[in-house]
Scaffold this motif. Structure first.
Motif, short mmCIF file in Angstrom:
data_model
loop_
_atom_site.label_atom_id
_atom_site.label_comp_id
_atom_site.label_asym_id
_atom_site.label_seq_id
_atom_site.Cartn_x
_atom_site.Cartn_y
_atom_site.Cartn_z
N THR A 10 3.20 15.90 -7.18
CA THR A 10 3.40 17.27 -6.69
C THR A 10 3.18 17.40 -5.19
O THR A 10 3.98 18.02 -4.49
CB THR A 10 2.45 18.24 -7.43
N GLU A 11 2.11 16.78 -4.71
CA GLU A 11 1.73 16.98 -3.32
C GLU A 11 2.28 15.94 -2.35
O GLU A 11 2.19 16.13 -1.12
CB GLU A 11 0.20 17.00 -3.22
N GLY A 12 2.80 14.84 -2.88
CA GLY A 12 3.32 13.80 -1.99
C GLY A 12 2.24 12.98 -1.32
O GLY A 12 2.44 12.46 -0.22
N GLN A 13 1.08 12.83 -1.97
CA GLN A 13 -0.02 12.04 -1.40
C GLN A 13 0.24 10.55 -1.62
O GLN A 13 0.71 10.15 -2.69
CB GLN A 13 -1.34 12.42 -2.07
N PRO A 14 -0.06 9.71 -0.63
CA PRO A 14 0.11 8.26 -0.78
C PRO A 14 -1.06 7.65 -1.55
O PRO A 14 -2.07 7.25 -0.96
CB PRO A 14 0.16 7.77 0.66
N VAL A 15 -0.94 7.57 -2.87
CA VAL A 15 -2.08 7.14 -3.69
C VAL A 15 -2.37 5.64 -3.59
O VAL A 15 -3.29 5.15 -4.24
CB VAL A 15 -1.90 7.54 -5.17
N THR A 33 0.83 -1.20 0.00
CA THR A 33 0.00 0.00 0.00
C THR A 33 0.87 1.25 0.00
O THR A 33 0.61 2.21 -0.74
CB THR A 33 -0.93 0.00 1.22
N GLU A 34 1.91 1.27 0.82
CA GLU A 34 2.89 2.36 0.79
C GLU A 34 4.25 1.79 1.15
O GLU A 34 4.38 1.02 2.10
CB GLU A 34 2.53 3.48 1.76
N ARG A 35 5.25 2.16 0.37
CA ARG A 35 6.61 1.68 0.64
C ARG A 35 7.19 2.42 1.85
O ARG A 35 7.03 3.64 1.97
CB ARG A 35 7.51 1.91 -0.57
N PRO A 36 7.87 1.70 2.72
CA PRO A 36 8.41 2.35 3.92
C PRO A 36 9.61 3.24 3.64
O PRO A 36 9.85 4.21 4.35
CB PRO A 36 8.78 1.17 4.81
N GLU A 37 10.37 2.92 2.56
CA GLU A 37 11.60 3.69 2.29
C GLU A 37 11.31 4.89 1.40
O GLU A 37 10.35 4.89 0.63
CB GLU A 37 12.65 2.80 1.64
N PRO A 38 12.13 5.94 1.52
CA PRO A 38 11.98 7.12 0.64
C PRO A 38 12.15 6.72 -0.82
O PRO A 38 12.78 5.71 -1.15
CB PRO A 38 13.09 8.05 1.10
N LEU A 39 11.60 7.55 -1.73
CA LEU A 39 11.65 7.24 -3.16
C LEU A 39 13.08 7.09 -3.66
O LEU A 39 13.38 6.18 -4.44
CB LEU A 39 10.95 8.35 -3.96
N ARG A 50 5.42 9.36 -2.22
CA ARG A 50 5.22 8.21 -1.32
C ARG A 50 4.68 7.05 -2.15
O ARG A 50 3.48 6.86 -2.29
CB ARG A 50 4.25 8.60 -0.20
N PRO A 51 5.61 6.28 -2.75
CA PRO A 51 5.21 5.20 -3.67
C PRO A 51 4.36 4.14 -2.97
O PRO A 51 4.50 3.87 -1.78
CB PRO A 51 6.55 4.62 -4.13
N GLY A 52 3.49 3.52 -3.76
CA GLY A 52 2.66 2.45 -3.23
C GLY A 52 1.90 1.77 -4.35
O GLY A 52 2.05 2.09 -5.53
N ASN A 53 1.05 0.83 -3.98
CA ASN A 53 0.28 0.06 -4.95
C ASN A 53 -0.78 0.92 -5.61
O ASN A 53 -1.45 1.72 -4.95
CB ASN A 53 -0.37 -1.13 -4.23
N THR A 54 -0.97 0.75 -6.91
CA THR A 54 -1.91 1.61 -7.65
C THR A 54 -3.14 0.86 -8.19
O THR A 54 -3.91 1.41 -8.96
CB THR A 54 -1.21 2.30 -8.83
N PHE A 55 -3.35 -0.37 -7.75
CA PHE A 55 -4.47 -1.15 -8.28
C PHE A 55 -5.81 -0.47 -7.98
O PHE A 55 -6.68 -0.36 -8.86
CB PHE A 55 -4.46 -2.56 -7.69
N ASP A 56 -5.99 0.01 -6.76
CA ASP A 56 -7.24 0.67 -6.41
C ASP A 56 -7.42 1.98 -7.18
O ASP A 56 -8.54 2.35 -7.54
CB ASP A 56 -7.31 0.94 -4.91
N ALA A 57 -6.32 2.68 -7.42
CA ALA A 57 -6.41 3.91 -8.22
C ALA A 57 -6.94 3.60 -9.61
O ALA A 57 -7.79 4.33 -10.15
CB ALA A 57 -5.03 4.57 -8.31
N HIS A 58 -6.48 2.50 -10.19
CA HIS A 58 -6.95 2.13 -11.53
C HIS A 58 -8.41 1.69 -11.49
O HIS A 58 -9.17 1.96 -12.45
CB HIS A 58 -6.07 1.02 -12.10
N ARG A 59 -8.83 1.05 -10.42
CA ARG A 59 -10.26 0.69 -10.32
C ARG A 59 -11.12 1.95 -10.29
O ARG A 59 -12.16 2.02 -10.95
CB ARG A 59 -10.50 -0.16 -9.07
N LEU A 60 -10.68 2.94 -9.55
CA LEU A 60 -11.43 4.19 -9.49
C LEU A 60 -11.43 4.92 -10.83
O LEU A 60 -12.40 5.62 -11.17
CB LEU A 60 -10.88 5.09 -8.39
N LEU A 61 -10.37 4.77 -11.58
CA LEU A 61 -10.33 5.40 -12.91
C LEU A 61 -11.35 4.76 -13.86
O LEU A 61 -11.88 5.44 -14.75
CB LEU A 61 -8.92 5.32 -13.49
#
Length: 251
Positions: free
Chosen positions: A127-132, A49-55, A94-105
């Motif tokens: 831009t904003e650093g949101q954990p998508v 869901t979100e990677r613990p380490e910085p990008l 804040r990198p993380g999994n994008t499967f749910d983002a694609h479902r919403l798209l």
């Protein structure tokens, strides 16, 4: 004419490619006849869901380099983004999994809001650093872009549109798409990567020509004769007994 664009919301080059495509489409005289559909492509389907380490640490480990080189890579992307009027702050990413983002798209596509939601997710991440990868964050961003809160939360609570995401990814594999962004016109021609706006305009123009081939009236296929015409060898008269065109024959 349909343009399908495979991309991921955490892909910097996808955001740059999106802006360049928008510039190309704005210059395309038949833009009102173009249907744009964003297709799903996960850069890292196994991501948490979100990677613990910085990008920067993640990029250095992924590409077998150090933080200095990873920073140079990030700076180059930010510089290219700035040329297109985009404001990247990948130090906040804040990198993380994008499967749910694609479902919403896919939900957004059904509601006529896909481009707005796509843009909001990209700005949120780049831009904003949101954990998508976070469902609560996704819900907030999707509602910001115009989707209804109740249906967004219903999608996130279940598995709606999961089949559609997987279908997009399966189609990408069948088309040989291994990287994004990737632009496809009518499943007949495509362009890989964040191409310049001029190149994407050429893709639209060639796609339009293929989509709308010239139909000849009174041609050889229909009546066995072509009308009189001039060419490199001169202006030949119509042979005796041939069909006479209704237009004037003045040379």
């Amino acid at each position: 004419m349909q343009v399908e664009i495979w991309s991921d919301v955490v892909c910097p080059w996808c955001a740059i490619g999106k802006r360049r495509f928008e510039q190309a489409l704005a210059r395309f005289p038949h833009r009102d006849a173009v249907e744009v559909r964003w297709r799903s492509f996960e850069l890292d389907p196994s991501a948490p869901t979100e990677r613990p380490e910085p990008l920067l640490d993640h990029l250095a480990a992924k590409y077998g380099t150090d933080r200095t080189q990873a920073q140079a890579f990030v700076d180059r992307m930010a510089g290219e983004a700035a040329k297109e009027g985009l404001d990247f702050h990948l130090d906040r990413a804040r990198p993380g999994n994008t499967f749910d983002a694609h479902r919403l798209l896919h939900l957004a596509a059904d509601r006529g809001l896909q481009d707005a939601v796509k843009t909001r997710f990209m700005v949120g991440y780049l831009t904003e650093g949101q954990p998508v990868g976070d469902p609560g964050t996704l819900a907030t961003l999707a509602v910001d872009a115009g989707l209804g809160e109740a249906e967004v939360r219903d999608v996130l609570a279940g598995d709606a549109y999961a089949t559609e995401v997987r279908a997009d990814e399966s189609t990408a594999r069948s088309l040989g798409i291994a990287g994004v962004p990737f632009f496809v016109v009518d499943r007949a021609m495509g362009a890989s990567g964040a191409q310049p706006a001029d190149t994407l305009l050429q893709l639209l123009e060639r796609g339009w020509e293929a989509h709308n081939p010239l139909t000849l009236v009174g041609s050889t296929e229909q009546d066995g004769q072509d009308g009189e015409a001039c060419g490199p060898d001169g202006c030949a008269p119509t042979p005796t007994g041939s069909a006479t065109p209704t237009a004037s024959r003045k040379a």
